[in-house]
Design a protein around this motif. Structure first.
Motif, short mmCIF file in Angstrom:
data_model
loop_
_atom_site.label_atom_id
_atom_site.label_comp_id
_atom_site.label_asym_id
_atom_site.label_seq_id
_atom_site.Cartn_x
_atom_site.Cartn_y
_atom_site.Cartn_z
N SER A 1 -22.96 -0.23 -30.87
CA SER A 1 -24.22 -0.19 -31.48
C SER A 1 -24.10 0.65 -33.03
N ASP A 2 -23.05 1.55 -32.96
CA ASP A 2 -22.75 2.50 -34.16
C ASP A 2 -22.26 1.54 -35.37
N THR A 3 -21.00 1.06 -34.91
CA THR A 3 -20.03 0.62 -36.14
C THR A 3 -19.82 -1.19 -35.48
N PRO A 4 -20.19 -2.06 -36.18
CA PRO A 4 -19.65 -3.45 -35.54
C PRO A 4 -18.25 -3.58 -35.78
N ALA A 5 -17.71 -4.55 -34.64
CA ALA A 5 -16.18 -4.70 -34.32
C ALA A 5 -15.83 -5.48 -35.66
N PRO A 6 -14.66 -5.27 -36.25
CA PRO A 6 -14.43 -6.28 -37.29
C PRO A 6 -13.99 -7.61 -36.93
N ARG A 7 -14.31 -8.49 -37.53
CA ARG A 7 -13.96 -9.92 -37.08
C ARG A 7 -13.18 -10.64 -38.36
N GLU A 8 -12.11 -11.29 -37.81
CA GLU A 8 -11.26 -11.99 -38.83
C GLU A 8 -11.25 -13.63 -38.44
N ASP A 9 -11.07 -14.35 -39.07
CA ASP A 9 -10.84 -15.79 -38.66
C ASP A 9 -9.79 -15.89 -37.84
N ASP A 10 -8.74 -15.01 -37.74
CA ASP A 10 -7.50 -15.22 -36.95
C ASP A 10 -7.53 -14.49 -35.92
N GLY B 1 -15.53 15.49 -25.51
CA GLY B 1 -16.42 15.86 -24.55
C GLY B 1 -17.34 16.99 -24.98
N ALA B 2 -16.87 17.78 -25.91
CA ALA B 2 -17.43 18.99 -26.58
C ALA B 2 -18.25 18.54 -27.77
N LEU B 3 -17.82 17.70 -28.42
CA LEU B 3 -18.53 17.09 -29.36
C LEU B 3 -19.91 16.18 -29.06
N LYS B 4 -19.64 15.53 -27.83
CA LYS B 4 -20.84 14.82 -27.26
C LYS B 4 -21.92 15.86 -26.66
N SER C 1 -21.81 17.32 -36.96
CA SER C 1 -21.26 16.83 -35.97
C SER C 1 -20.98 15.30 -36.36
N GLN C 2 -21.81 14.98 -37.50
CA GLN C 2 -21.62 13.52 -38.24
C GLN C 2 -20.28 13.44 -38.70
N ALA C 3 -19.91 14.34 -39.34
CA ALA C 3 -18.28 14.50 -39.90
C ALA C 3 -17.27 14.18 -38.73
N GLN D 1 -17.37 10.86 -36.97
CA GLN D 1 -16.74 9.78 -37.67
C GLN D 1 -15.16 9.89 -37.60
N ARG D 2 -14.74 11.21 -37.31
CA ARG D 2 -13.18 11.41 -37.06
C ARG D 2 -12.86 10.96 -35.78
N LEU D 3 -13.74 11.00 -34.86
CA LEU D 3 -13.73 10.52 -33.50
C LEU D 3 -13.58 9.09 -33.62
N GLN D 4 -14.38 8.33 -34.42
CA GLN D 4 -14.39 6.87 -34.24
C GLN D 4 -13.26 6.48 -35.06
N GLU D 5 -12.79 7.23 -36.09
CA GLU D 5 -11.44 6.57 -36.84
C GLU D 5 -10.37 6.77 -35.75
N ALA D 6 -10.25 7.82 -34.66
CA ALA D 6 -9.16 7.82 -33.70
C ALA D 6 -9.22 6.93 -32.95
N ARG D 7 -10.50 6.26 -32.34
CA ARG D 7 -10.64 5.09 -31.60
C ARG D 7 -10.21 3.92 -32.24
N TRP D 8 -10.54 3.62 -33.59
CA TRP D 8 -10.18 2.61 -34.32
C TRP D 8 -8.66 2.43 -34.29
N PHE D 9 -8.00 3.61 -34.46
CA PHE D 9 -6.61 3.59 -34.89
C PHE D 9 -5.88 3.09 -33.54
N ILE D 10 -6.35 3.77 -32.46
CA ILE D 10 -5.57 3.28 -31.14
C ILE D 10 -5.73 1.89 -30.94
N LYS D 11 -7.17 1.34 -31.19
CA LYS D 11 -7.66 0.00 -30.89
C LYS D 11 -6.70 -1.06 -31.82
#
Length: 532
Positions: free
Chosen positions: A64-73, A362-365, A372-374, A377-387
């Motif tokens: 809901s926050d950030t759309p998943a990246p899509r690629e033709d492959d 958990g503390a951020l949530k 908290s916005q910054a 964003q760092r939390l989302q970057e960590a999740r994207w990096f792992i994914k």
């Protein structure tokens, strides 16, 4: 001109930061990925290592926050399970032994604690009879103080240190000692003195002519001392001088013991070293015989003597970092005969085990406020990096499975049975783009029963055969190498002869193509392969 408004609808592809990161991670080598992970661990507080495998669904994103990246492959299902292929032409079902290539594989931590160094000098308490030596215990049960092999490779003595140690035994005045030390530090990795003595002196003396002459004199004395040290040939200013120094060192201490023939051969070799090195490289016997006023037999014997010398005296001291190839994918055999299968799995040693720091997340949530916005964003970057790391290894595994399936003959019979394969075939089979396959196969390695090879090794163009089929260029190169290995060293095969031999095997390969493949294999031309 009349002005008006119009509505136009168009589509274009936008690369989001997450998609850009995914593409960049996909093309990184194992070493580069390790460096990227270290950098991310330092920069992002929400990212941490873990010893256990984290569940893949733990890293699901809030779309809901950030759309998943899509690629033709990326429409294909990244299953992440290992696959087996049968030795026959029909692909077999997936093996019952499956492994999930979760991208949270342990990054090897040093077993020692503290600042990362290992104490190799025993303390006073270790001199007792029952004391155990500490430090470089390299056995299998070495406790917690193991020395990394890379560190051992880096700990070798340098050429400069080796020469300085020898110079300590020389009785020199202060000026000559300083000049010798300066020349030693001016050597390159091969042990050559690239700059001339006047050039070195002018760099120190400047416009002072008296000091310049004095420095040149001390450098000349120091150069003679340097060239008398080990390894023999060090301090030479060109290849000819290096070989000449080694030839003079071959003279026996008692000159009377040297036979007349050996003395003449060594004299001829010294004369050859004064000639242009191009003649030596081309083995131009007639020209060298004329220049040295010798016969061709003496020249041949002299070249045999020169061939045993070391053209780079500092070679064994070069402290190059060993690029140890660690395979990303491991292929193993299971079964025999009709039940022969190949199991493809990711190498767990190259996959970093990562997870999101639960306490920080958990503390951020629980406490959302200013700033908290910054942090979000760092939390989302960590999740994207792992994914993205997970998706990187999933893609590598899928491509490796497809390669093994299409090159089963190679895994059974070796490189001579390699089939033609291009990137488009794998891309069409997996529903990916050719550029994605190119990124996956670059700097990624597979451990096979025939050694560790790059994934690009399995791709090769096709050459026509008399039967109307195709032969892989990789198999043709292997065949050329086999022909050259079995040739008569006194009558080496020319490119035209190799081309004819390939035609006898039913492979249409022109002489120019043979020359191109021979150069790619780093095989010298026939005239240079001929025995002396």
């Amino acid at each position: 001109m009349k002005q008006g408004l119009s509505l136009r609808v168009s589509q274009h592809l936008a690369l989001t930061p997450q998609l850009q990161q995914s593409i960049r991670l996909l093309q990184l080598s194992t070493l580069e990925l390790s460096q990227e992970v270290e950098q991310m661990l330092d920069d992002n507080p929400f990212l941490e290592r873990t010893a256990e495998e984290a569940a893949r669904e733990e890293f699901g994103l809030d779309t809901s926050d950030t759309p998943a990246p899509r690629e033709d492959d990326r429409d294909a299902d990244f299953s992440g399970s290992t696959a087996s292929t049968s030795s026959d032409d029909t692909p077999s079902s997936a093996s019952s032994e499956t492994e999930s290539p979760v991208a949270d594989v342990a990054d090897r931590e040093p077993d020692w604690e503290g600042d990362g160094t290992v104490e190799l000098t025993p303390d006073d308490g270790e001199w007792g009879g029952d004391a155990q030596a500490s430090g470089n215990n390299l056995g299998p049960n070495d406790g917690s103080e193991r020395i990394d092999a890379t560190e051992l490779a880096r700990s070798q003595e340098s050429l400069q240190s080796f020469l300085h140690r020898q110079a300590l035994s020389l009785r020199l005045n202060a000026n000559d000692q300083a000049a010798l030390r300066f020349l030693i530090e001016s050597l390159n990795d091969d042990g050559y003195l690239e700059d001339s003595l006047p050039a070195l002196a002018s760099g120190l003396a400047g416009d002072d002519n008296d000091q310049f002459d004095d420095l040149v004199h001390h450098f000349q004395v120091a150069l003679g001392l340097l060239q008398s040290l080990e390894p023999v040939g060090v301090g030479a200013r060109d290849l000819g001088e290096c070989l000449a120094i080694q030839l003079r060192a071959l003279a026996p201490a008692n000159a009377a013991r040297e036979s007349e023939n050996a003395r003449q051969v060594r004299k001829t070799a010294l004369l050859i070293c004064k000639q242009p090195m191009e003649l030596l490289a081309r083995r131009d016997f007639k020209r060298l015989a004329t220049l040295t006023r010798s016969n061709e037999e003496e020249v041949r014997s002299a070249l045999q003597m020169i061939a045993r010398l070391e053209p780079k005296p500092g070679r064994r001291f070069v402290d190059v970092e060993r690029n140890i190839v660690v395979p990303d994918v491991i292929v193993t055999r299971t079964g025999r005969g009709a039940t022969l299968k190949f199991r493809v799995m990711l190498n767990p040693d190259v996959m970093p085990r990562l997870r999101v720091h639960d306490i920080y997340a958990g503390a951020l949530k629980a406490h959302k406020g200013e700033g908290s916005q910054a942090l979000s964003q760092r939390l989302q970057e960590a999740r994207w990096f792992i994914k993205n790391i997970q998706q990187r290894f999933d893609t590598i595994l899928r491509v490796s499975n497809a390669i093994v399936e299409r090159q089963k003959s190679f895994f059974v019979h070796g490189e001579l049975a390699m089939r033609p394969l291009v990137l488009r075939e794998i891309a069409d089979e997996l529903g990916l783009h050719e550029s994605t396959i190119s990124r996956v196969t670059t700097a990624k390695y597979m451990a096979t029963p025939y050694g560790t090879v790059e994934l690009k090794y399995f791709f090769g163009s096709a050459l026509g055969t008399e039967t109307g089929g195709n032969a892989s260029s990789t198999a043709v190169r292997a065949l050329i190498k086999q022909f050259v290995t079995a040739e008569d060293i006194k009558k080496p095969l020319s490119d035209s002869q190799v081309s004819e031999m390939l035609k006898e095997q039913g492979i249409e390969c022109a002489r120019r193509t043979v020359a191109k493949y021979r150069e790619a294999l780093r095989i010298a031309p026939a005239n240079l392969r001929k025995a002396l």
